[in-house]
Design an enzyme around this catalytic site. Structure first.
Site, mmCIF file in Angstrom:
data_model
loop_
_atom_site.group_PDB
_atom_site.id
_atom_site.type_symbol
_atom_site.label_atom_id
_atom_site.label_comp_id
_atom_site.label_asym_id
_atom_site.label_seq_id
_atom_site.Cartn_x
_atom_site.Cartn_y
_atom_site.Cartn_z
ATOM 1 N N TYR A 92 -18.790 36.896 17.412
ATOM 2 C CA TYR A 92 -18.803 37.093 15.904
ATOM 3 C C TYR A 92 -17.541 36.073 15.565
ATOM 4 O O TYR A 92 -17.087 35.975 14.428
ATOM 5 C CB TYR A 92 -18.039 38.467 15.194
ATOM 6 C CG TYR A 92 -19.306 39.396 15.604
ATOM 7 C CD1 TYR A 92 -20.630 39.068 14.738
ATOM 8 C CD2 TYR A 92 -19.267 40.254 16.345
ATOM 9 C CE1 TYR A 92 -21.437 40.063 14.850
ATOM 10 C CE2 TYR A 92 -20.326 41.089 16.999
ATOM 11 C CZ TYR A 92 -21.618 41.326 15.921
ATOM 12 O OH TYR A 92 -22.749 42.114 15.805
ATOM 13 N N HIS A 152 -18.464 36.481 8.039
ATOM 14 C CA HIS A 152 -18.155 37.598 7.608
ATOM 15 C C HIS A 152 -16.567 37.279 8.871
ATOM 16 O O HIS A 152 -15.937 38.088 8.176
ATOM 17 C CB HIS A 152 -18.619 38.384 8.718
ATOM 18 C CG HIS A 152 -18.926 39.254 7.259
ATOM 19 N ND1 HIS A 152 -18.698 39.652 6.328
ATOM 20 C CD2 HIS A 152 -19.969 40.286 7.601
ATOM 21 C CE1 HIS A 152 -19.372 40.359 5.520
ATOM 22 N NE2 HIS A 152 -19.859 41.121 6.720
ATOM 23 N N ASN A 193 -18.095 47.370 8.560
ATOM 24 C CA ASN A 193 -18.411 48.405 7.688
ATOM 25 C C ASN A 193 -17.448 49.608 7.499
ATOM 26 O O ASN A 193 -17.292 50.368 6.424
ATOM 27 C CB ASN A 193 -19.811 48.687 7.969
ATOM 28 C CG ASN A 193 -21.120 47.442 7.647
ATOM 29 O OD1 ASN A 193 -20.380 46.550 7.090
ATOM 30 N ND2 ASN A 193 -22.750 47.918 7.506
ATOM 31 N N ASP A 216 -14.248 36.683 3.417
ATOM 32 C CA ASP A 216 -14.960 36.395 3.075
ATOM 33 C C ASP A 216 -16.101 36.871 0.982
ATOM 34 O O ASP A 216 -15.830 37.648 1.464
ATOM 35 C CB ASP A 216 -16.102 35.881 3.785
ATOM 36 C CG ASP A 216 -16.786 36.882 3.861
ATOM 37 O OD1 ASP A 216 -18.173 37.500 3.653
ATOM 38 O OD2 ASP A 216 -15.982 38.089 4.825
ATOM 39 N N ASN A 271 -18.984 44.966 1.844
ATOM 40 C CA ASN A 271 -19.075 46.600 2.398
ATOM 41 C C ASN A 271 -18.132 46.456 2.979
ATOM 42 O O ASN A 271 -17.369 47.696 3.790
ATOM 43 C CB ASN A 271 -19.953 46.556 3.955
ATOM 44 C CG ASN A 271 -21.935 46.736 2.959
ATOM 45 O OD1 ASN A 271 -21.889 47.191 2.176
ATOM 46 N ND2 ASN A 271 -22.524 45.858 3.971
#
Length: 194
Positions: A22, A27, A74, A99, A120
């Site tokens: 990631y 994100h 989340n 973001d 989230n």
């Protein structure tokens, strides 16, 4: 160097997802901005504590805890709640960098409170500590049709152009964060929103 329990006055939280997979995704703009701030403060956000990677530093004359929650986006609120509760930090002294897909890459929006706006990570933090915390939203742009859905977009890699546009604002993000920590949020908004 770790301060005593009561010495930390502010949490500065960058949101993202842990792991190599990631690293350069939309994100993870919050992680990237926090890493840049840490570099400026000559600290490494690497100490595992509160389900997060952390570092303590002095910033704008205040003792701060820099945090990158490792719970995945989340559940970011779990880490933030644990640290805020431990240090008895009010939500108004929890600054979150994250973001925002409604802003063009590199645009910034500073807010002192508000709803999650569909994010989230912010939803999780609001559930943990309430919604009256300052935040710096970092524009990452909207999905451009090639991405099937929102999740695919926010978990996709930055284009070179978008990453440069966002990176070009890291000094502004640090300057805005400094003003917020000094209690000059209105000035931060005037100078850096947009």
């Amino acid at each position: 160097m770790f301060f005593s329990k009561n010495a930390v006055e502010w949490l500065i939280v960058g949101l993202g997802n842990p792991g190599k997979k990631y690293e350069n995704t939309h994100h993870n703009a919050g992680f990237l901005a926090l890493d840049y701030l840490a570099q400026k403060l000559s600290v490494q956000v690497s100490r595992a504590k509160f389900d997060a990677l952390t570092a303590q530093a002095t910033f704008a004359g205040h003792k701060v805890l820099l945090m990158k929650p490792q719970t995945f986006m989340n559940l970011s609120g779990q880490a933030v709640y644990k640290a805020a509760n431990f240090y008895k930090i009010p939500e108004s002294q929890v600054l979150v960098l994250y973001d925002d897909i409604s802003l063009q890459p590199g645009r910034l929006r500073i807010r002192l409170k508000g709803s999650a706006g569909g994010h989230n990570g912010i939803k999780s933090i609001i559930a943990g500590i309430g919604d009256e915390f300052p935040r710096i939203k970092i524009g990452v742009g909207e999905r451009r049709g090639g991405e099937a859905d929102l999740a695919d977009f926010v978990l996709s890699q930055f284009s070179k152009q978008d990453k440069e546009a966002i990176g070009a604002r890291f000094d502004d993000i640090c300057a805005a964060a400094e003003l917020i920590v000094k209690g000059q949020a209105a000035q931060a908004m005037n100078l850096y929103n947009g």
